[in-house]
Design a protein around this motif. Structure first.
Motif, short mmCIF file in Angstrom:
data_model
loop_
_atom_site.label_atom_id
_atom_site.label_comp_id
_atom_site.label_asym_id
_atom_site.label_seq_id
_atom_site.Cartn_x
_atom_site.Cartn_y
_atom_site.Cartn_z
N GLY A 184 -11.53 -16.05 -24.22
CA GLY A 184 -11.26 -16.11 -22.79
C GLY A 184 -9.80 -16.35 -22.50
O GLY A 184 -8.97 -16.48 -23.41
N PRO A 185 -9.43 -16.41 -21.22
CA PRO A 185 -8.03 -16.64 -20.83
C PRO A 185 -7.50 -17.94 -21.42
O PRO A 185 -8.20 -18.94 -21.47
N TYR A 209 -18.06 -16.36 -23.54
CA TYR A 209 -16.93 -16.60 -22.65
C TYR A 209 -16.68 -18.10 -22.52
O TYR A 209 -17.62 -18.90 -22.46
N VAL A 255 -21.26 -14.97 -17.87
CA VAL A 255 -20.23 -13.94 -17.91
C VAL A 255 -20.48 -13.00 -19.09
O VAL A 255 -20.45 -13.44 -20.25
N GLU A 280 -17.00 -8.21 -18.42
CA GLU A 280 -16.33 -9.01 -17.39
C GLU A 280 -15.41 -10.04 -18.03
O GLU A 280 -14.30 -10.29 -17.53
N ARG A 290 -12.29 -8.37 -19.12
CA ARG A 290 -11.46 -8.02 -17.94
C ARG A 290 -10.68 -9.24 -17.46
O ARG A 290 -9.48 -9.16 -17.18
N ARG A 291 -11.34 -10.38 -17.38
CA ARG A 291 -10.65 -11.60 -16.93
C ARG A 291 -9.56 -12.01 -17.93
O ARG A 291 -8.47 -12.43 -17.53
N THR A 292 -9.87 -11.89 -19.21
CA THR A 292 -8.91 -12.28 -20.24
C THR A 292 -7.70 -11.36 -20.22
O THR A 292 -6.55 -11.81 -20.33
N THR A 305 -6.58 -9.54 -17.66
CA THR A 305 -5.82 -9.77 -16.42
C THR A 305 -4.89 -10.96 -16.57
O THR A 305 -3.72 -10.91 -16.17
N LYS A 306 -5.39 -12.04 -17.17
CA LYS A 306 -4.57 -13.23 -17.39
C LYS A 306 -3.43 -12.94 -18.36
O LYS A 306 -2.30 -13.41 -18.16
#
Length: 302
Positions: free
Chosen positions: A169-170, A208, A285, A289, A292-294, A296-297
């Motif tokens: 994850g981020p 996640y 999650v 998805e 995508r979040r990771t 984006t960060k």
């Protein structure tokens, strides 16, 4: 019972859990060998070796719960150094248990590893009843830790063992040998080739970070000792993961395949029915998805 939540280990998972606990208004102390790159507001940070008996004696009297997140190895590290695995990971845990023996009301949550501790399971998804079949000294260390903690629990201490799958994850740093998802996203960002050990058909369960943190929070309030898988309940091959990352990022990944390594697990997917039934936890999650979040960060920080 006392005040703060004591987190042993300040890496990717520890920092995420510390942030969430402070958001909930909890007092948090983190003991780790290295300070985080960025200060965590509201978190007391103690830089120390985890086997520091004097430190444990100082912080445990005002402790509400202990969460053990620390590890210095992966299946690829200490591959021919069993003594180092024992000294750096198992010994500090035993030191903690010795210190906690004087505080029988303090619960202990221990993060084991659902990704390596079952070896190559006979059936998938694998339940907690499956035998422990470590294929590396890292996995053997986790299995030994669980056995010691089992005795500790039978002596009357509340011990909750979580066996998470591959967390991501981020905020997860790119570090060679630690985490395939930050590795492949870093290669996508830089446009550099990535090495894959084997044919890419090894299957893993990817979890996640926010879902893992929520499982830790539920474990802190669980009234009895127990062992629980924590995963997405879905398996993806490394090749599938790479294709999904390419779709999410709209970039092409250059892959170089290398001979497989003997200590690697071929396929593992975790059955998470027990934690769903007993704690009401379910992952929220999915992998696309989460990627995508990771990503984006990662772009925001690049």
């Amino acid at each position: 019972m006392g005040g703060h939540f004591l987190l042993l280990g300040g890496g990717f998972i520890g920092q995420a859990l510390a942030r969430r606990l402070t958001e909930l208004g909890k007092k948090v102390m983190v003991v780790a060998r290295n300070a985080p790159p960025h200060a965590l507001p509201g978190v007391i940070w103690r830089k120390s070796d985890l086997s520091d008996a004097a430190l444990l004696g100082d912080v445990l009297p005002d402790c509400h719960a202990v969460i053990h997140l620390a590890t210095t190895s992966t299946p690829g590290t200490y591959s021919r150094e069993p003594l180092r695995e024992a000294e750096e990971n198992l010994r500090p845990l035993l030191q903690l248990m010795h210190a906690l023996d004087s505080y029988p009301t303090i619960p202990l949550v221990y993060l084991s590893s659902g990704g390596v501790i079952y070896g190559n399971p006979e059936t998938l998804p694998v339940t907690e009843e499956h035998g422990l079949v470590p294929l590396s000294y890292h996995a053997a260390g986790k299995a030994a830790a669980e056995h010691f903690l089992g005795v500790f629990a039978r002596q009357g201490h509340r011990v909750i063992i979580l066996r998470p799958s591959n967390a991501y994850g981020p905020g997860q740093p790119f570090k060679t040998g630690f985490g395939v998802i930050p590795t492949l996203l870093e290669h996508l960002l830089r446009g550099t080739p990535m090495e894959i050990w084997g044919d890419g058909e090894t299957v893993r369960d990817y979890l996640y970070i926010d879902d893992l943190v929520e499982a830790c929070l539920k474990a802190l309030h669980h009234p009895a000792s127990g062992t629980f898988n924590v995963g997405s309940g879905e398996g993806h091959s490394l090749n599938e993961l790479c294709r999904l990352a390419e779709r999410v990022t709209s970039r092409q990944l250059e892959l170089h395949y290398r001979p497989a390594r003997g200590g690697d697990v071929k396929a593992v997917v975790l059955d998470v029915d027990r934690i769903r039934r007993e704690m009401g936890w379910v992952p929220q999650v999915d992998l696309e998805e989460g990627l995508r979040r990771t990503w984006t960060k990662l772009l925001d920080e690049a």
